[in-house]
Design an enzyme around this catalytic site. Structure first.
Site, PDB file in Angstrom:
ATOM      1  N   ASP A 683       0.661  -1.046  -0.330  1.00 46.87           N
ATOM      2  CA  ASP A 683       0.078   0.171   0.177  1.00 46.87           C
ATOM      3  C   ASP A 683       1.185   1.032  -0.319  1.00 46.87           C
ATOM      4  O   ASP A 683       1.109   2.129  -0.596  1.00 46.87           O
ATOM      5  CB  ASP A 683      -1.343  -0.009   1.686  1.00 46.87           C
ATOM      6  CG  ASP A 683      -1.808   1.169   1.148  1.00 46.87           C
ATOM      7  OD1 ASP A 683      -2.911   1.245   0.338  1.00 46.87           O
ATOM      8  OD2 ASP A 683      -1.825   1.536   2.265  1.00 46.87           O
ATOM      9  N   LYS A 687       1.215   4.513  -2.947  1.00 46.20           N
ATOM     10  CA  LYS A 687       0.719   5.737  -2.285  1.00 46.20           C
ATOM     11  C   LYS A 687       2.376   7.064  -2.877  1.00 46.20           C
ATOM     12  O   LYS A 687       2.701   7.957  -3.394  1.00 46.20           O
ATOM     13  CB  LYS A 687       0.770   6.284  -0.774  1.00 46.20           C
ATOM     14  CG  LYS A 687      -0.207   5.287  -0.836  1.00 46.20           C
ATOM     15  CD  LYS A 687      -0.409   6.108   1.121  1.00 46.20           C
ATOM     16  CE  LYS A 687      -1.649   5.443   0.991  1.00 46.20           C
ATOM     17  NZ  LYS A 687      -2.161   4.961   2.804  1.00 46.20           N
ATOM     18  N   GLY A 802      -8.790   6.374   7.543  1.00 54.92           N
ATOM     19  CA  GLY A 802     -10.012   6.702   8.826  1.00 54.92           C
ATOM     20  C   GLY A 802     -10.962   7.424   7.763  1.00 54.92           C
ATOM     21  O   GLY A 802     -11.308   7.517   7.063  1.00 54.92           O
TER      22      GLY A 802
END
Ligand code: ASP
Ligand code: MG
Length: 825
Positions: A683, A687, A802
């Site tokens: 991940d 990015k 989140g």
């Protein structure tokens, strides 16, 4: 007669007198009007009658016997309506008149049939009969209702001369006739035949197709009336064709000039020529709806209020754009004359002309069916110049349309043209030619016909519909998606009021089902509606549904974690959708695909926004972009880009086994269902690739040197087995920690990109005072070391994961999009 009230003209068109019920309706309308004024009612023939009468002559002329059947059906139609409308004496009297007229018509048409030819006079004589009957029917009905009234046969009053181009009213003769007539017919209500007239020598004539409006205007002047009402079947003049623009509004007031400009562009409510007598005498014209008489309608008069710069929009289709270009035109007087002279002699009417001051080229629009004729005419006129290469051949672009904005007030409103063209540009409409006359009452742009409706919708919403309306589809109503919907619901009203942005969620799709709704989906019950109405997913239908229909802009929010949608991105952009995506997959596909998506966005002028790809709601992508755009030079980008790994290493200090901390993180929902997806560093790699590509580097996922945390023995097993064997990671990790602590270092999972294109991701031991020691919780942190931020790097830090912050980032992208499209900031 001067003691009497002034006259008002009320004109009822063919649909308003379609049948007996409609004649009754006309009476209802007329009798409900202000009683104090005197009324002259101008009527058309029943709808379709003029067409049919003309057809009988044509058929007779071509020896088609069935003209007789058609004539009989016209006769029957009139008898039927008269019987339905009138009682015995009046009915029989009128039927006798009709019988006599048809007897004559039979003879006239038999004559035509025999001689196989029909003059214009015969066409006029026959085609005007519909009005003659219509006026008598209405008049008889008025009398039946007890009104003292009579009908005026315009063939005996209105004197005209007909030239090849136009109808010229003989005002003096007409006025004398009318004055004489009025002496014998002193009524407060009269019914007048529309459409018909006679020449000085008494030959019966008509004012040309749809001439009853002209009749109304002419009689308005002759009666010296103070208002003319055109009763038709629409509520008034719209800001644009309501069949194409459902949001089009009724214009309360328009000036004669505005109507003229708009009418030319297909808004066929009143034909400009018919207004001339009214304009001369400054008589206001009202457009009213027979089927909705209480609706105020549109008032057309000289000093119409025009607070807004643009009143309305219109398009003309089926045009070609021709371009004549060459050095032989520069500074040579008479070129334009020869060019347009050649078109004139071929009978071609030029719709729009545009020439730049370089005089190097002239381009103009003409009706498409005249393209070849025009091309030949020009090539002939400039034969010599073309031979010598001074002028190139005529370039032709077919299938173009003109879109025009009309309004008196454009003349004193700087920025109107800017707004017009900006709106077109933002919705990706290519403008081929432009014209604005110095009256500044009309701005016209030539565009491709296939873009005409979208263009109309876009400019209409830019000027008339105050809101920036976005049609939005959400894909993936998961944690982020549903949080976004909730956040949007809470702000939707404020957005409409404060920023005039109207976000309409019109489609929601998950991996199997989709719910498409024509109107916006109410966000307080989308789940129920989705459960009840969702149908199996079909991407074509989904895209088609979202695509700018009556709404000028549309966007898709792609909030899945899947890579299966990446191939659709280019398609969406090509179809005119903007894309907002928190999903990293498209941006980390191959460089080739990445560039294709950007090329599509550019080609179709669509936006692709993905600020949440790195750091969720943190302004990381945007900051990097700003740095580059303003000329800074990126030396190093370094960061902790995984909220999960940030949390794990913020907790891990060697006092607890590493496996315990991972377990706890999983329990708290900070990891993926399979924690290896986080621990592998993949991940973070994605990015970093996104940031690298943002700086212009050509970096693939495989180019990143990654040191994941998952030992190879644990990669190919099930999640459950992995969790049970997690402790196998403890010893090596503890070893690393001890080494680091011995050297007063900390462990962090760091991604680093340097200017030379090296990219690496992995666990690093950093000095204890390093800025990365400052992070806590699930914080992300990124530092940009650049030419400008050299001594002290630019640092961005904060919660980087989140649903709340990520959804807010998506929301912010949506607002950014609406601003790019012209909404208030
Ligand atoms: N009846 C005539 C026509 O259809 C005139 C009119 O209705 O305005 O052309
Ligand atoms: Mg008509």
């Amino acid at each position: 007669m001067n003691h009497k009230q002034q006259w008002k003209i009320h004109k009822f068109g063919g649909t308003s007198v379609l049948n007996s019920d409609r004649y009754k309706n006309v009476f209802l309308i007329v009798s409900s009007l202000v009683p104090s004024s005197r009324k002259a009612v101008v009527v058309s023939a029943m709808k379709g009658v003029t067409d049919d009468l003309i057809k009988t002559v044509e058929m007779a002329q071509h020896q088609q016997e069935s003209y007789k059947n058609l004539l009989e059906s016209i006769y029957q139609r009139h008898c039927t309506e008269i019987k339905a409308l009138l009682g015995a004496p009046a009915r029989d009297a009128l039927l006798a008149v009709i019988e006599r007229d048809f007897h004559e018509l039979r003879e006239i048409l038999r004559g035509v049939w025999l001689v196989r030819t029909a003059s214009n006079q015969i066409y006029d004589l026959v085609s005007g009969m519909g009005e003659v009957w219509s006026a008598q029917i209405l008049n008889a009905y008025f009398q039946l209702q007890g009104v003292k009234t009579d009908w005026l046969d315009a063939r005996k009053i209105l004197v005209i001369e007909k030239t090849e181009q136009a109808v010229v009213i003989n005002w003096r003769a007409s006025q004398e006739n009318l004055t004489r007539w009025q002496k014998e017919h002193d009524y407060d209500l009269v019914t007048i035949t529309g459409f018909v007239a006679a020449t000085v020598d008494g030959t019966i004539a008509t004012l040309g197709r749809n001439g009853s409006d002209y009749s109304a205007s002419v009689f308005g002047a002759l009666f010296d009336c103070d208002e003319i009402f055109i009763w038709t079947d629409v509520d008034g003049i719209h800001s644009a064709d309501p069949r194409q623009i459902p949001e089009a509004t009724i214009l309360k007031e328009m000036s004669y000039n505005e109507v003229t400009e708009l009418a030319y562009f297909g808004a066929k409510v009143v034909h400009p020529a018919t207004m001339v007598p009214a304009i001369k005498k400054q008589i206001p014209i009202w457009i009213k709806n027979t089927f909705n008489p209480t609706c105020l309608g549109t008032k057309i008069f000289q000093d119409a209020e025009s607070s807004a710069p643009v009143k309305g929009f219109s398009t003309i289709d089926k045009l070609s754009l021709l371009n004549v270009e060459g050095t032989g035109m520069v500074g040579v007087p008479g070129v334009a004359e020869r060019l347009f002279g050649s078109l004139r002699s071929s009978g071609i009417s030029v719709v729009l002309i545009s020439q730049a001051s370089s005089e190097h080229s002239v381009c103009f629009a003409i009706p498409e069916e005249q393209t070849e004729k025009a091309q030949k005419a020009i090539e002939l006129a400039f034969f010599a110049e073309i031979q010598q290469g001074l002028i190139q051949n005529v370039q032709v672009t077919r299938n173009v349309s003109i879109i025009a904005a009309v309004g008196d007030n454009m003349a004193c409103s700087p920025g109107t043209a800017g707004r017009f063209f900006t709106a077109l540009g933002r919705s990706g409409v290519n403008v081929r030619a432009i014209a604005q006359g110095s009256s500044e009452r009309n701005i016209s742009a030539v565009i491709d016909t296939k873009e005409a409706i979208r263009a109309l919708r876009t400019v209409h919403s830019a000027f008339i519909v105050p809101h920036q309306t976005l049609s939005v589809g959400l894909i993936g109503p998961g944690l982020i998606g549903r949080t976004f919907l909730r956040q949007l619901k809470e702000k939707q009203l404020d957005l409409k009021k404060g920023r005039e942005v109207d976000v309409k969620i019109r489609a929601i799709a998950n991996s199997k089902m989709m719910y498409l709704s024509e109107k916006e989906i109410p966000l307080n019950q989308w789940e129920e509606l989705f459960a009840k109405n969702a149908v199996p997913l079909d991407w074509n239908k989904f895209t088609e549904h979202l695509k700018p229909s009556h709404l000028p802009h549309a966007a898709v929010i792609e909030a899945t974690a899947s890579s299966s949608l990446t191939p659709l991105y280019k398609e969406w952009l090509a179809q005119g959708l903007h894309i907002i995506s928190p999903n990293k997959k498209a941006n980390t596909d191959s460089m080739d695909e990445y560039l294709k998506i950007r090329a599509a966005a550019k080609r179709y002028s669509r936006h692709f926004l993905y600020s949440t790809n790195v750091g969720a709601g943190l302004p990381i992508v945007q900051t990097l972009r700003d740095l580059i755009a303003t000329g800074d030079e990126i030396k190093i980008v370094q960061g902790i880009l995984s909220g999960t790994l940030s949390y794990i290493f913020n907790q891990y200090d060697g006092t607890q086994p590493f496996s315990e901390i991972v377990k706890k993180a999983k329990e708290m929902g900070f990891t993926e269902p399979d924690p290896r997806e986080d621990l592998s560093g993949q991940d973070v790699v994605r990015k970093l690739v996104i940031l690298a590509r943002e700086t212009g580097m050509n970096l693939e996922v495989d180019d990143v040197e990654v040191q994941g945390l998952v030992p190879s023995a644990l990669t190919a097993i099930s999640v459950d087995e992995f969790m049970s064997r997690l402790a196998e990671m403890d010893a090596p990790m503890s070893e690393k920690m001890k080494n680091a602590q011995a050297q007063k270092q900390i462990l962090r999972f760091v991604a680093t990109l340097s200017q030379d294109g090296k990219a690496r991701v992995g666990l690093e031991a950093l000095p204890a005072q390093h800025v990365f020691s400052r992070v806590s919780g699930t914080d992300n942190i990124v530092l940009f070391k650049t030419k400008r931020y050299f001594e002290q790097p630019l640092v961005i830090q904060g919660p980087g994961a989140g649903p709340e912050v990520t959804a807010a980032g998506v929301f912010a992208d949506l607002l950014r999009l609406s601003q790019y499209l012209g909404a208030l900031p």
